[in-house]
Motif scaffolding. Structure first.
Motif, mmCIF file in Angstrom:
data_model
loop_
_atom_site.group_PDB
_atom_site.id
_atom_site.type_symbol
_atom_site.label_atom_id
_atom_site.label_comp_id
_atom_site.label_asym_id
_atom_site.label_seq_id
_atom_site.Cartn_x
_atom_site.Cartn_y
_atom_site.Cartn_z
ATOM 1 N N THR A 19 -10.942 39.156 -23.675
ATOM 2 C CA THR A 19 -9.619 39.985 -24.767
ATOM 3 C C THR A 19 -8.743 40.403 -23.911
ATOM 4 O O THR A 19 -7.549 40.388 -24.266
ATOM 5 C CB THR A 19 -10.615 40.827 -25.825
ATOM 6 O OG1 THR A 19 -10.992 42.008 -24.699
ATOM 7 C CG2 THR A 19 -11.499 40.241 -26.505
ATOM 8 N N ARG A 20 -9.279 41.130 -22.805
ATOM 9 C CA ARG A 20 -8.197 41.984 -22.167
ATOM 10 C C ARG A 20 -6.941 40.889 -21.260
ATOM 11 O O ARG A 20 -5.976 41.154 -21.320
ATOM 12 C CB ARG A 20 -8.845 42.891 -21.072
ATOM 13 C CG ARG A 20 -9.391 44.007 -21.865
ATOM 14 C CD ARG A 20 -8.348 44.834 -22.572
ATOM 15 N NE ARG A 20 -9.000 46.166 -22.867
ATOM 16 C CZ ARG A 20 -9.748 46.351 -24.177
ATOM 17 N NH1 ARG A 20 -10.161 45.145 -24.829
ATOM 18 N NH2 ARG A 20 -10.397 47.488 -24.273
ATOM 19 N N ILE A 21 -7.682 39.729 -20.774
ATOM 20 C CA ILE A 21 -6.734 38.870 -20.289
ATOM 21 C C ILE A 21 -5.806 38.182 -21.168
ATOM 22 O O ILE A 21 -4.764 38.051 -20.709
ATOM 23 C CB ILE A 21 -7.564 37.711 -19.689
ATOM 24 C CG1 ILE A 21 -8.408 38.158 -18.468
ATOM 25 C CG2 ILE A 21 -6.703 36.466 -19.183
ATOM 26 C CD1 ILE A 21 -9.414 37.265 -17.760
ATOM 27 N N GLY A 25 -1.901 38.733 -21.111
ATOM 28 C CA GLY A 25 -0.945 37.607 -21.155
ATOM 29 C C GLY A 25 0.108 37.817 -22.205
ATOM 30 O O GLY A 25 1.318 37.299 -21.756
ATOM 31 N N SER A 26 -0.350 38.191 -23.395
ATOM 32 C CA SER A 26 0.629 38.316 -24.410
ATOM 33 C C SER A 26 1.607 39.338 -24.310
ATOM 34 O O SER A 26 2.843 39.510 -24.676
ATOM 35 C CB SER A 26 0.075 38.501 -25.834
ATOM 36 O OG SER A 26 -0.886 39.692 -25.665
ATOM 37 N N ALA A 150 -8.238 39.180 -30.332
ATOM 38 C CA ALA A 150 -7.297 39.190 -29.548
ATOM 39 C C ALA A 150 -6.376 37.668 -29.187
ATOM 40 O O ALA A 150 -5.202 38.113 -29.334
ATOM 41 C CB ALA A 150 -7.769 39.080 -27.935
ATOM 42 N N ALA A 151 -7.005 36.757 -29.431
ATOM 43 C CA ALA A 151 -6.135 35.431 -29.554
ATOM 44 C C ALA A 151 -5.436 35.417 -31.053
ATOM 45 O O ALA A 151 -4.082 35.096 -30.488
ATOM 46 C CB ALA A 151 -7.268 34.292 -29.661
ATOM 47 N N ASP A 250 -6.176 49.864 -18.802
ATOM 48 C CA ASP A 250 -7.161 49.811 -19.961
ATOM 49 C C ASP A 250 -7.747 48.371 -19.923
ATOM 50 O O ASP A 250 -8.874 47.871 -20.116
ATOM 51 C CB ASP A 250 -6.282 49.628 -21.342
ATOM 52 C CG ASP A 250 -6.892 49.343 -22.410
ATOM 53 O OD1 ASP A 250 -7.947 50.167 -22.813
ATOM 54 O OD2 ASP A 250 -6.814 48.352 -23.113
ATOM 55 N N ALA A 251 -6.997 47.394 -19.168
ATOM 56 C CA ALA A 251 -7.366 46.009 -19.120
ATOM 57 C C ALA A 251 -8.445 45.705 -17.992
ATOM 58 O O ALA A 251 -8.943 44.637 -17.676
ATOM 59 C CB ALA A 251 -6.334 44.922 -19.154
#
Length: 454
Positions: A19-21, A25-26, A150-151, A250-251
């Motif tokens: 989710t953090r990736i 990315g977003s 996340a996505a 955070d990520a």
């Protein structure tokens, strides 16, 4: 640490890492499409929502994880209270939207708060199923809703930003992600509410939940007060910069803390006392710190290239904020899981009392730091957290009956690796001054990783 706990930790880590990736990315894309002020407009509303959600379910979801028997009845109570509180918080937020926006000196953003109010209805319908997945240590299945959130959030936000929706792209993305999370949670957990009302469980669950709510409120005040103070005292542009800087630790670091708490609390609750609990805590501290401490070091050293590569030149003022927030996250990781021990052993009152003292020191310190801008806030946050993390650990040392020698053995590897990594990254940074940030970042990461592995 049992095999089931290790397996749960691995799956929880993979889910949150995924989710953090996706989130990073977003954000890298959105940072080039939106201005800092547009991020700040959503951030201040999310500060309020975070505070409200800590009170939201009256601690029943945590009580459900803790409860030893009558699983179905405890889940029924949790669901009914969540449903009622979801409606209540939605209506209250709709009524208070204008004062909330005015408190953060953004009266025109009241419409954003009103729309986000419906997020309470969506999230609270999924809280019971998420708590059951944690109770049953089903972190592999729980990865589906987390990644789905996340996505979905990333996809909707980017699509709407490209269409010119500005800050509203973040708002609708947030609600879409929460909807995906709730739907997926219902799909992976086959429990369904019924028409019963086991009223005899309400009082004991709320008594346990009361202590958890107190702890969560104080934790939210401590861990999110910086965002509230930046938003109120420094404005939405500063809040947007601060929020972006916060996303990197955070990520990378906070996910370790979060995963650890989600897995270790139910694991500690199964043990609750004795030498086995002491060994489990020290082992967990070793595993967590061996990742968080070195990562904090490299993020602090490489803050400038990281911001330039991931978010672009218009976000360069976020780099000095990131340096201090990385150190803060690393320090925080050393004391966080002491709270899991206190909750698991039914001593949430001690945690709440200490949290009150921490908040009493933290909030004035942050307000003083805000006089020197966002970096001043980050420095104040780091300083207070270093002191309170030490006290957290000392409390657990007394409860579990171990000394500084055992603590040193648990932290020795992580501290040595962190120092080696930071020194290597500093040397490479000095050698690559003037090069493109992509080259500098790659060199620093390579040198840091090599020294860490060695």
């Amino acid at each position: 640490m049992s095999t089931s706990t290790k397996r749960a930790a691995v799956w929880a880590f993979l889910a949150v890492t995924g989710t953090r990736i996706i989130t990073l990315g977003s954000l890298s894309v959105l940072a080039r499409l939106l201005a800092p002020r547009e991020f700040g407009l959503l951030a201040f509303a999310l500060v309020y929502i975070t505070y409200a959600e800590t009170i939201g379910d009256l601690g029943t979801a945590t009580a459900l994880i803790y409860w030893k028997d009558r699983r179905e009845d405890a889940a029924q109570i949790t669901f009914l209270i969540n449903a009622a509180m979801g409606v209540s918080w939605c209506l209250l937020t709709l009524a208070l939207a204008q004062p909330i926006a005015s408190f953060f000196h953004n009266p025109d953003a009241a419409a954003i708060v009103r729309v986000l109010a419906f997020g309470f209805l969506i999230k609270f319908l999924g809280n019971t199923h998420d708590a059951l997945a944690q109770k049953d240590m089903r972190f592999r299945a729980r990865a589906i809703p987390e990644v789905g959130l996340a996505a979905t959030k990333a996809g909707i936000s980017i699509a709407l930003a490209l269409m010119g929706f500005g800050a509203w792209s973040l708002v609708w993305g947030h609600l879409a992600g929460m909807t995906a999370w709730t739907v997926a949670s219902w799909l992976i957990v086959d429990w369904r509410p019924n028409f019963t009302f086991p009223r005899e469980l309400v009082a004991p669950m709320l008594r346990y939940g009361r202590g958890i709510v107190a702890v969560n409120i104080i934790a939210a005040m401590v861990h999110h007060a910086d965002l509230a103070i930046v938003g109120r005292m420094l404005g939405p542009i500063a809040l947007g910069l601060y929020q972006i800087a916060d996303k990197i630790p955070d990520a990378t670091i906070t996910i370790i803390i979060w995963v650890g708490s989600k897995v270790l609390f139910p694991a500690f609750a199964r043990i609750q006392q004795g030498g086995e609990l002491r060994r489990a805590y020290l082992k967990a501290l070793t595993y967590v710190s061996i990742v968080t401490v070195p990562v904090a070091g490299v993020l602090a050293v490489a803050a400038g290239p990281i911001v330039a590569v991931f978010f672009g030149p218009k976000w360069r003022d976020a780099a000095p904020i990131l340096q201090w927030l990385a150190i803060y996250a690393g320090v925080r990781s050393l004391g966080s899981h002491a709270g899991d021990i206190l909750k698991a052993t039914g001593r949430s009152g001690v945690l709440a009392s200490f949290g009150v003292l921490k908040a009493a020191v933290m909030i004035p310190a942050l307000m003083f730091g805000a006089r020197y801008g966002t970096v001043g806030v980050a420095i104040a946050l780091t300083s207070v957290t270093a002191f309170t993390s030490l006290i957290n650990v000392v409390i657990i040392m007394k409860q579990l009956d171990f000394g500084f020698a055992a603590l040193g053995r648990a932290l020795r590897t992580s501290l040595l690796a962190g120092v080696a990594l930071a020194i290597a990254a500093l040397i490479v940074r000095a050698l690559l001054i003037g090069y493109r940030p992509e080259f500098a970042l790659a060199g620093m990461l390579f040198a840091g990783t090599t020294s860490y592995v060695a």
